[in-house]
Design a protein around this motif. Structure first.
Motif, PDB file in Angstrom:
ATOM      1  N   ARG A 164     -14.279  -5.685 -14.019  1.00 40.38           N
ATOM      2  CA  ARG A 164     -12.474  -4.873 -13.583  1.00 40.38           C
ATOM      3  C   ARG A 164     -11.892  -6.425 -13.176  1.00 40.38           C
ATOM      4  O   ARG A 164     -11.046  -7.350 -13.594  1.00 40.38           O
ATOM      5  CB  ARG A 164     -12.787  -4.336 -12.399  1.00 40.38           C
TER       6      ARG A 164
ATOM      7  N   ARG B 124      -0.433  -3.152 -12.727  1.00 36.30           N
ATOM      8  CA  ARG B 124      -1.488  -2.342 -10.697  1.00 36.30           C
ATOM      9  C   ARG B 124      -2.232  -3.425 -10.403  1.00 36.30           C
ATOM     10  O   ARG B 124      -2.491  -3.737 -11.523  1.00 36.30           O
ATOM     11  CB  ARG B 124      -1.425  -1.107 -11.240  1.00 36.30           C
ATOM     12  N   ARG B 125      -2.504  -3.452  -9.133  1.00 37.09           N
ATOM     13  CA  ARG B 125      -3.926  -4.384  -8.819  1.00 37.09           C
ATOM     14  C   ARG B 125      -5.385  -3.360  -8.534  1.00 37.09           C
ATOM     15  O   ARG B 125      -6.274  -3.951  -8.269  1.00 37.09           O
ATOM     16  CB  ARG B 125      -3.208  -4.828  -7.644  1.00 37.09           C
ATOM     17  N   ASP B 126      -5.612  -2.352  -8.491  1.00 29.84           N
ATOM     18  CA  ASP B 126      -6.049  -1.080  -8.282  1.00 29.84           C
ATOM     19  C   ASP B 126      -6.218   0.030  -9.375  1.00 29.84           C
ATOM     20  O   ASP B 126      -7.500   0.655  -9.562  1.00 29.84           O
ATOM     21  CB  ASP B 126      -5.697  -0.226  -6.962  1.00 29.84           C
TER      22      ASP B 126
ATOM     23  N   TYR C 256      -9.000  -8.644 -14.805  1.00 27.02           N
ATOM     24  CA  TYR C 256      -7.694  -9.139 -13.670  1.00 27.02           C
ATOM     25  C   TYR C 256      -8.263 -10.539 -14.186  1.00 27.02           C
ATOM     26  O   TYR C 256      -6.641 -11.671 -13.616  1.00 27.02           O
ATOM     27  CB  TYR C 256      -8.347  -8.617 -12.484  1.00 27.02           C
TER      28      TYR C 256
ATOM     29  N   HIS D  30      -4.522   5.964 -15.119  1.00 27.05           N
ATOM     30  CA  HIS D  30      -4.019   5.399 -13.759  1.00 27.05           C
ATOM     31  C   HIS D  30      -2.470   6.049 -14.438  1.00 27.05           C
ATOM     32  O   HIS D  30      -1.966   4.822 -14.498  1.00 27.05           O
ATOM     33  CB  HIS D  30      -4.277   4.440 -13.300  1.00 27.05           C
TER      34      HIS D  30
ATOM     35  N   LEU E  77       2.305   2.531  -9.287  1.00 29.17           N
ATOM     36  CA  LEU E  77       2.112   1.565  -8.329  1.00 29.17           C
ATOM     37  C   LEU E  77       1.184   2.156  -8.321  1.00 29.17           C
ATOM     38  O   LEU E  77       0.293   3.066  -8.259  1.00 29.17           O
ATOM     39  CB  LEU E  77       3.473   1.941  -7.259  1.00 29.17           C
ATOM     40  N   ASP E  78       0.343   0.991  -7.338  1.00 28.87           N
ATOM     41  CA  ASP E  78      -0.682   0.791  -6.781  1.00 28.87           C
ATOM     42  C   ASP E  78      -1.105   2.670  -5.384  1.00 28.87           C
ATOM     43  O   ASP E  78       0.198   2.857  -5.269  1.00 28.87           O
ATOM     44  CB  ASP E  78      -0.984  -0.101  -5.890  1.00 28.87           C
ATOM     45  N   GLY E  79      -2.227   2.892  -5.299  1.00 28.78           N
ATOM     46  CA  GLY E  79      -2.825   3.925  -4.601  1.00 28.78           C
ATOM     47  C   GLY E  79      -1.794   5.011  -5.034  1.00 28.78           C
ATOM     48  O   GLY E  79      -1.216   5.900  -4.504  1.00 28.78           O
ATOM     49  N   ASP E  80      -1.946   5.560  -6.564  1.00 23.10           N
ATOM     50  CA  ASP E  80      -1.300   6.543  -7.102  1.00 23.10           C
ATOM     51  C   ASP E  80       0.385   6.706  -6.043  1.00 23.10           C
ATOM     52  O   ASP E  80       0.865   7.973  -6.409  1.00 23.10           O
ATOM     53  CB  ASP E  80      -1.935   7.770  -7.456  1.00 23.10           C
TER      54      ASP E  80
END
Ligand code: AMP
Ligand code: GLY
Length: 413
Positions: free
Chosen positions: A387, A405-407, A391, A207, A211-214
């Motif tokens: 995961r 990142r959270r995703d 987390y 990744h 940031l999240d969501g690429d």
């Protein structure tokens, strides 16, 4: 066997934890200091190729394992002469250190990759290609992941070409690759090679954006999963036969046998998998996810690759999945924050905390020393469980200004 590990990042910490589990290991040393090395690690404190070679000789290393690409491109494997080295010669490391070279090999080996124009500087042909848009402008040489510009429009393409022609990239941009822009999910496929044979490892997915969501800036990698559900172990073995094996044969034919790990960065396009790049070392943080699942004698495989005699069968991995979440310091990727105290929670079951940029201060506290600080890696029977474990554990490690990142892996659960 006496094993010396070159490098001091999160990838190397992951390699170290798997290397020291080998029944063949008799002594373990590292070139770089690190608070989290396995017990008994000897730190040699060297970084240049010359000093590393001298240290490998005086320490009587039986195997040198090279984590990062720079020493390989600088000829460390060549300079070690008779000491077996896991990692290719400078000639074979050109698969990573020159994108134009990698293209030429892929074309000769019949491996699918985006169509590309290679130029030595500004020229009408390059400008004409920019006019058509949908192009990726790449500096030829090593640029720590910063030399690639994805340009859907002609305007962006001309701007990026101007940028790479400027002084910023130095010699790395003495040649420029202009490649067709492809679309699709990206997957990393790793294979070990001893110069002739190849053995598949697991696939992984990095990744790269902050940031999240690429979204956000490109980084060295903010987290990784292995295996990537888009490429299961059967498909991985097929891809290694289609992609890595012909490249290894082509390199051998040219008198530059590839010994080490060949990392194919692939895009799964509507027309099938296409190679975006090769790296000649493990990915960071993909290696953390791979090593968390490694369930075999790593010294046997790396020594086998280094000496031209890989074991007969591919290595075993634990069933299930791993998910590595990177904790980065404030300011990363532009800058980083040093000296921030990191809490050290008690170990969690099925979680490995790989250290990248950490040290101990005078008071003995664990502190940050750079951008990517930790890779908290959960393992479980499924990606969902891996995961969740990662987390949950991350909460205990969070330090002031910590970015994460959270995703990581979320699109596959
Ligand atoms: P590279 O260092 O060549 O792997 O490029 C870095 C990143 O740029 C890749 O991970 C992709 O996201 C993107 N990229 C590289 N080449 C292409 C391409 N031909 N088409 C679309 N995206 C690309
Ligand atoms: N994680 C990307 C790389 O190691 O190149």
């Amino acid at each position: 066997m006496r094993v010396l590990l070159v490098g001091g990042g999160g990838r190397e910490h992951a390699l170290a934890t798997a290397l020291v589990r080998s029944p063949q290991l008799t002594a373990f040393a590292a070139t770089h200091a690190k608070p989290a090395w396995p017990d008994g690690t000897e730190v040699l404190g060297v970084s240049s190729v010359e000093d590393t070679v001298a240290a490998a000789r005086s320490w009587r290393a039986d195997l040198v394992v090279v984590g990062p690409e720079d020493p390989l491109a600088a000829g460390l494997a060549d300079a070690l002469l008779d000491i077996p080295c896991f990692g290719p010669s400078a000639a074979a490391a050109q698969l990573e250190s020159s994108k134009a070279f990698a293209k030429e090999i892929m074309v000769a080996a019949g491996v699918k990759t985006a169509e590309a124009l290679v130029v030595d500087g500004d020229c009408a042909e390059a400008r004409a290609r920019c006019d058509r848009g949908n192009v990726v402008v790449k500096v030829d040489g090593l640029a720590a992941g910063k030399g690639v510009f994805v340009c859907p429009t002609a305007g962006e393409a001309h701007e990026s070409l101007d940028e790479v022609l400027g002084a910023r990239f130095g010699d790395a941009a003495s040649r420029i690759v202009l490649e067709d822009l492809l679309e699709g999910p990206e997957v990393s496929v790793f294979a070990l090679s001893d110069g002739h044979r190849v053995l598949p490892l697991l696939s992984a997915q990095d990744h790269k954006r902050l940031l999240d969501g690429d979204r956000g800036e490109n980084t060295g990698g903010m987290g990784a999963i292995a295996p990537c559900p888009l490429v299961d172990p059967v498909r991985t073995a097929e891809l290694v036969e289609q992609i890595h094996a012909p490249v290894v044969r082509e390199m051998a034919k040219r008198g530059a046998p590839f010994r080490g790990v060949l990392y194919g960065g692939l895009m799964l396009t509507a027309d099938g998998p296409s190679v975006l790049e090769f790296n000649v070392r493990f990915g960071d943080p993909e290696c953390q996810a791979l090593m968390a699942l490694w369930d075999d004698d790593l010294v046997a495989y790396l020594h086998g690759a280094a000496t031209g005699h890989l074991p007969a069968a591919a290595p075993r991995f634990r069933e299930g999945a791993a998910c590595c979440v990177v904790l980065a310091s404030a300011g990363y990727p532009r800058t980083s924050t040093k000296g921030t105290v990191i809490p050290e929670p008690p170990p969690s079951p099925d979680v490995l905390a790989f250290h990248a940029a950490t040290a101990r201060n005078d008071a003995g506290q664990l502190v940050t020393t750079g951008g990517r600080v930790l890779g908290i890696t959960g393992v479980g029977p499924s990606l969902r469980v891996a995961r969740d474990r990662a987390y949950d554990a991350v909460e205990g490690w969070r330090f002031e200004g910590c970015q994460l990142r959270r995703d990581i892996g979320v699109r596959h659960v």
